[in-house]
Motif scaffolding. Sequence first.
Motif, PDB file in Angstrom:
ATOM      1  N   ALA A  30       0.862  -1.188   0.000  1.00  0.00           N
ATOM      2  CA  ALA A  30       0.000   0.000   0.000  1.00  0.00           C
ATOM      3  C   ALA A  30       0.893   1.230   0.000  1.00  0.00           C
ATOM      4  O   ALA A  30       1.824   1.339   0.808  1.00  0.00           O
ATOM      5  CB  ALA A  30      -0.918   0.014   1.220  1.00  0.00           C
ATOM      6  N   ALA A  98      -3.935  -1.714   3.755  1.00  0.00           N
ATOM      7  CA  ALA A  98      -4.456  -0.472   3.171  1.00  0.00           C
ATOM      8  C   ALA A  98      -3.811   0.703   3.888  1.00  0.00           C
ATOM      9  O   ALA A  98      -3.708   0.714   5.119  1.00  0.00           O
ATOM     10  CB  ALA A  98      -5.978  -0.406   3.312  1.00  0.00           C
ATOM     11  N   GLN A 152     -10.513  -8.723   2.149  1.00  0.00           N
ATOM     12  CA  GLN A 152     -10.067  -7.532   1.421  1.00  0.00           C
ATOM     13  C   GLN A 152     -10.282  -6.323   2.319  1.00  0.00           C
ATOM     14  O   GLN A 152     -11.189  -6.324   3.154  1.00  0.00           O
ATOM     15  CB  GLN A 152     -10.872  -7.359   0.126  1.00  0.00           C
ATOM     16  CG  GLN A 152     -10.747  -8.515  -0.845  1.00  0.00           C
ATOM     17  CD  GLN A 152      -9.374  -8.606  -1.471  1.00  0.00           C
ATOM     18  OE1 GLN A 152      -8.763  -7.593  -1.818  1.00  0.00           O
ATOM     19  NE2 GLN A 152      -8.862  -9.813  -1.586  1.00  0.00           N
ATOM     20  N   ASP A 154     -10.071  -1.760   2.345  1.00  0.00           N
ATOM     21  CA  ASP A 154      -9.821  -0.483   1.693  1.00  0.00           C
ATOM     22  C   ASP A 154     -10.053   0.617   2.722  1.00  0.00           C
ATOM     23  O   ASP A 154     -10.796   0.421   3.697  1.00  0.00           O
ATOM     24  CB  ASP A 154     -10.721  -0.286   0.478  1.00  0.00           C
ATOM     25  CG  ASP A 154     -10.111   0.671  -0.542  1.00  0.00           C
ATOM     26  OD1 ASP A 154      -9.043   1.266  -0.274  1.00  0.00           O
ATOM     27  OD2 ASP A 154     -10.701   0.842  -1.622  1.00  0.00           O
ATOM     28  N   PHE A 161     -12.056   2.383   7.664  1.00  0.00           N
ATOM     29  CA  PHE A 161     -11.753   1.391   6.635  1.00  0.00           C
ATOM     30  C   PHE A 161     -12.904   0.409   6.542  1.00  0.00           C
ATOM     31  O   PHE A 161     -13.763   0.344   7.420  1.00  0.00           O
ATOM     32  CB  PHE A 161     -10.423   0.674   6.923  1.00  0.00           C
ATOM     33  CG  PHE A 161     -10.340   0.026   8.270  1.00  0.00           C
ATOM     34  CD1 PHE A 161     -10.622  -1.326   8.427  1.00  0.00           C
ATOM     35  CD2 PHE A 161      -9.974   0.757   9.392  1.00  0.00           C
ATOM     36  CE1 PHE A 161     -10.547  -1.921   9.670  1.00  0.00           C
ATOM     37  CE2 PHE A 161      -9.881   0.164  10.639  1.00  0.00           C
ATOM     38  CZ  PHE A 161     -10.173  -1.180  10.783  1.00  0.00           C
TER      39      PHE A 161
END
Length: 170
Positions: A30, A98, A152, A154, A161
Amino acid sequence: QRYLSNGTADGTETLINSYTNNYQEDPDIAAFDDYRGYVVVYESYTGPGSDTSSGSIVGRRYNESNTAIAVGTDISTARTEQVVNTQAIGQQNWHKVAALPNRGYVVIWQGPYSNSSKFGVFFQKFNKYGVKDGAETRVNTTEMTSGNTTPQVDAFSDSGFIVCWTDTVG
């Protein structure tokens, strides 16, 4: 390998892991929006601080000069790798990272519940100095019997997040 916006290489390849015995695999990266630094996480078997029973998730931060940064500072030193997961039972894997605003970051992964054959998705936040921000936290509320969660993550611009995962049991 870092690249410029025109697609040309920026410097040389960088070896992320300093421990090279056994396996270090499955890197995720990231980049920080406010400068050319980044963080890389990977799975390490019997590497620095690894779980005694299997693999752990290890992270390493880099500055805009492509130099590893020590945990707890913005200064470059030789000892820069950090074990992400706190629980050291069973294999931790399926990790993602992330970048958060102000150079913080969050790492997610799949791991077993303590003393259990069930699996969960966990996260650990870090501040801009690579210091753990809070405790390792389980994301899912339902125990999963499958080890195929493929989580996952983000980030939002307010340092929040979002996490999603797969539960392969009907």
